[in-house]
Design a protein around this motif. Structure first.
Motif, PDB file in Angstrom:
ATOM      1  N   GLU A 152       0.829  -1.203   0.000  1.00 37.43           N
ATOM      2  CA  GLU A 152       0.000   0.000   0.000  1.00 37.43           C
ATOM      3  C   GLU A 152       0.864   1.253   0.000  1.00 37.43           C
ATOM      4  O   GLU A 152       0.546   2.224  -0.691  1.00 37.43           O
ATOM      5  CB  GLU A 152      -0.920   0.005   1.230  1.00 37.43           C
ATOM      6  N   LYS A 153       1.952   1.199   0.786  1.00 37.44           N
ATOM      7  CA  LYS A 153       2.865   2.332   0.834  1.00 37.44           C
ATOM      8  C   LYS A 153       3.502   2.571  -0.534  1.00 37.44           C
ATOM      9  O   LYS A 153       3.611   3.712  -1.001  1.00 37.44           O
ATOM     10  CB  LYS A 153       3.951   2.086   1.886  1.00 37.44           C
ATOM     11  N   GLU A 154       3.908   1.465  -1.158  1.00 34.89           N
ATOM     12  CA  GLU A 154       4.534   1.577  -2.473  1.00 34.89           C
ATOM     13  C   GLU A 154       3.533   2.105  -3.501  1.00 34.89           C
ATOM     14  O   GLU A 154       3.870   2.963  -4.326  1.00 34.89           O
ATOM     15  CB  GLU A 154       5.058   0.204  -2.917  1.00 34.89           C
ATOM     16  N   VAL A 155       2.287   1.579  -3.409  1.00 35.60           N
ATOM     17  CA  VAL A 155       1.242   2.050  -4.323  1.00 35.60           C
ATOM     18  C   VAL A 155       0.983   3.543  -4.092  1.00 35.60           C
ATOM     19  O   VAL A 155       0.846   4.324  -5.041  1.00 35.60           O
ATOM     20  CB  VAL A 155      -0.065   1.238  -4.128  1.00 35.60           C
ATOM     21  N   GLU A 156       0.939   3.917  -2.802  1.00 43.42           N
ATOM     22  CA  GLU A 156       0.714   5.320  -2.449  1.00 43.42           C
ATOM     23  C   GLU A 156       1.844   6.194  -2.965  1.00 43.42           C
ATOM     24  O   GLU A 156       1.603   7.276  -3.521  1.00 43.42           O
ATOM     25  CB  GLU A 156       0.600   5.450  -0.928  1.00 43.42           C
ATOM     26  N   GLU A 157       3.098   5.706  -2.783  1.00 38.68           N
ATOM     27  CA  GLU A 157       4.248   6.480  -3.259  1.00 38.68           C
ATOM     28  C   GLU A 157       4.228   6.612  -4.770  1.00 38.68           C
ATOM     29  O   GLU A 157       4.495   7.686  -5.312  1.00 38.68           O
ATOM     30  CB  GLU A 157       5.547   5.804  -2.803  1.00 38.68           C
ATOM     31  N   ARG A 158       3.908   5.482  -5.433  1.00 41.71           N
ATOM     32  CA  ARG A 158       3.879   5.527  -6.899  1.00 41.71           C
ATOM     33  C   ARG A 158       2.725   6.389  -7.392  1.00 41.71           C
ATOM     34  O   ARG A 158       2.850   7.073  -8.406  1.00 41.71           O
ATOM     35  CB  ARG A 158       3.762   4.113  -7.464  1.00 41.71           C
ATOM     36  N   THR A 159       1.607   6.319  -6.641  1.00 43.06           N
ATOM     37  CA  THR A 159       0.477   7.178  -6.996  1.00 43.06           C
ATOM     38  C   THR A 159       0.862   8.638  -6.852  1.00 43.06           C
ATOM     39  O   THR A 159       0.515   9.481  -7.688  1.00 43.06           O
ATOM     40  CB  THR A 159      -0.742   6.864  -6.097  1.00 43.06           C
TER      41      THR A 159
END
Length: 418
Positions: A152-159
């Motif tokens: 989720e953190k990675e998705v959030e960062e990529r988002t």
């Protein structure tokens, strides 16, 4: 009699067989099994139970309260729970709404699942506890939870990165759109400027050339009055050319951000009187500039006199230009503790209502002044200079009755580079 003996014999062996099966299950079950009495004393524990709790021999726990297998922080609460349970014992799974923890011999806590099964016999009431160490599962769940968090953190960062990239693209697009729009405006301005400048320069230059030729002729004829008349026409034409060049230079400074505001203390009432004297040579026959000064005795302000001069000269020359002969032009000054209020009023052509919205646009000229010389730059420059002086400008006008321009400026201005 013999038949009854056989039945008892067979029943005995059935019970023995059942006990043997129970013992086998108890001994070889993978789950920990603990049997306690109605006082919660441990009566029996299977090998898996010993291993689960880190004990080597069952005599280490037999006869102990069941709380020996529970972390100290839960023991007091557990006593109340088990006493309530023994009032109405029934098969149940524990920890459906919260996590359960057990205590190893060495003092380490570990997560467990516990099922309770009560039973009775001739010896009394008992409870069988089935205990499963779920440390591996919990660790896997925790790993999965951490993995999900990381994901989720990675998705959030990529988002966020994607969002920033989109914002940058939008910004770049807007900059390109603005640059294109600006370029189009500049091209349009250049076209308008070439058209207007060629016309505006041609007229005074033609006047100068023709007047110079006639002056030579009148010199030979010694006609002083006619020569002076053409000399005045030359001066007026040169003044018009100078005004056009000044407007162009002002626009160029504004475009390049080279306008510098330099406020200073000066007497604004004296300043306006001197400015009116400088404009006397531009007045048409019978025209007069009437000045109503401030009523307050203190008329010193802290403003930029250079930019203010440009504003007032533009407004006053427009009033002169667009008014007929014998027509008055009024200028008034009012000073408040923190404000300067200026009003320039004429009784000339007036501005058509349809032209009001575009009046401060560059190169725009009212539809009823086509035959009067001008570039359409003056009022747009006035608006820019008023903005630089942190002020406002408003106007009202009616065709055939004249126009009123109101300029409001702060009395004390901080210096700044625009």
């Amino acid at each position: 009699m013999e038949e009854k003996s056989d039945q008892l014999y067979n029943q005995y062996f059935v019970e023995i067989d059942i006990l043997n099966q129970f013992e086998a299950i108890f001994k070889y079950a993978n789950e920990g099994i603990v049997i306690s009495d109605d006082q919660s004393k441990i009566l029996k524990i299977n090998p898996s139970g010993l291993k689960t709790f880190g004990y080597e021999h069952e005599n280490e726990v037999l006869g102990q309260k069941i709380e020996i297998l529970i972390p100290k922080r839960f023991q007091e609460r557990h006593v109340g729970h088990r006493e309530k349970y023994m009032e109405s014992p029934h098969a149940r799974s524990m920890g459906l709404q919260f996590d359960l923890y057990a205590l190893k011999k060495g003092g380490d806590e570990f997560p467990v699942e516990v099922s309770l099964s009560p039973f009775k016999n001739s010896q009394g009431s008992f409870v069988i506890c089935f205990i499963i160490d779920i440390s591996t599962r919990k660790k896997a769940e925790e790993n999965e939870k951490n993995y999900r968090k990381e994901l989720e953190k990675e998705v959030e960062e990529r988002t966020l990165i994607l969002k920033e990239a989109i914002q940058k693209l939008e910004k770049t697009k807007n900059e390109l759109d603005n640059s294109l729009k600006r370029e189009q405006e500049l091209n349009s301005m250049k076209t308008k400027f070439i058209s207007i400048a060629s016309h505006e320069f041609r007229t005074p230059l033609s006047t100068i050339l023709s007047s110079l030729s006639l002056m030579e002729k009148y010199n030979e004829l010694n006609e002083t009055e006619k020569r002076n008349k053409h000399n005045d026409r030359i001066k007026k034409s040169i003044k018009n050319l100078t005004d056009i060049l000044n407007d162009i230079l002002s626009v160029n400074k504004i475009e390049e951000g080279k306008v510098i505001v330099n406020p200073e203390n000066f007497n604004i009432q004296n300043f306006i009187n001197e400015l009116i004297q400088d404009l006397q040579g531009l007045l048409k026959p019978g025209q007069k500039i009437n000045f109503k000064g401030a009523e307050t005795p203190e008329t010193v302000v802290f403003q930029d006199p250079k930019l203010l001069r440009h504003i007032l000269i533009n407004l006053l020359t427009n009033a002169i230009k667009f008014s007929k002969e014998d027509s008055p032009i009024d200028i008034s000054l009012r000073l408040e503790p923190n404000e300067i209020y200026l009003e320039v009023k004429d009784y000339g052509l007036g501005i058509p209502k349809a032209d009001h919205e575009k009046l401060f646009t560059r190169f725009f000229r009212s539809s009823n002044v086509e035959n009067i010389q001008g570039t359409g730059l003056g009022l747009s420059i006035v608006l820019q200079y008023v903005n630089y002086l942190k002020g406002t400008i408003k106007f009202s006008s009616e065709v055939g009755k004249g126009s009123v321009f109101n300029v409001n400026l702060p009395k004390n201005l901080k210096s700044s580079k625009i």
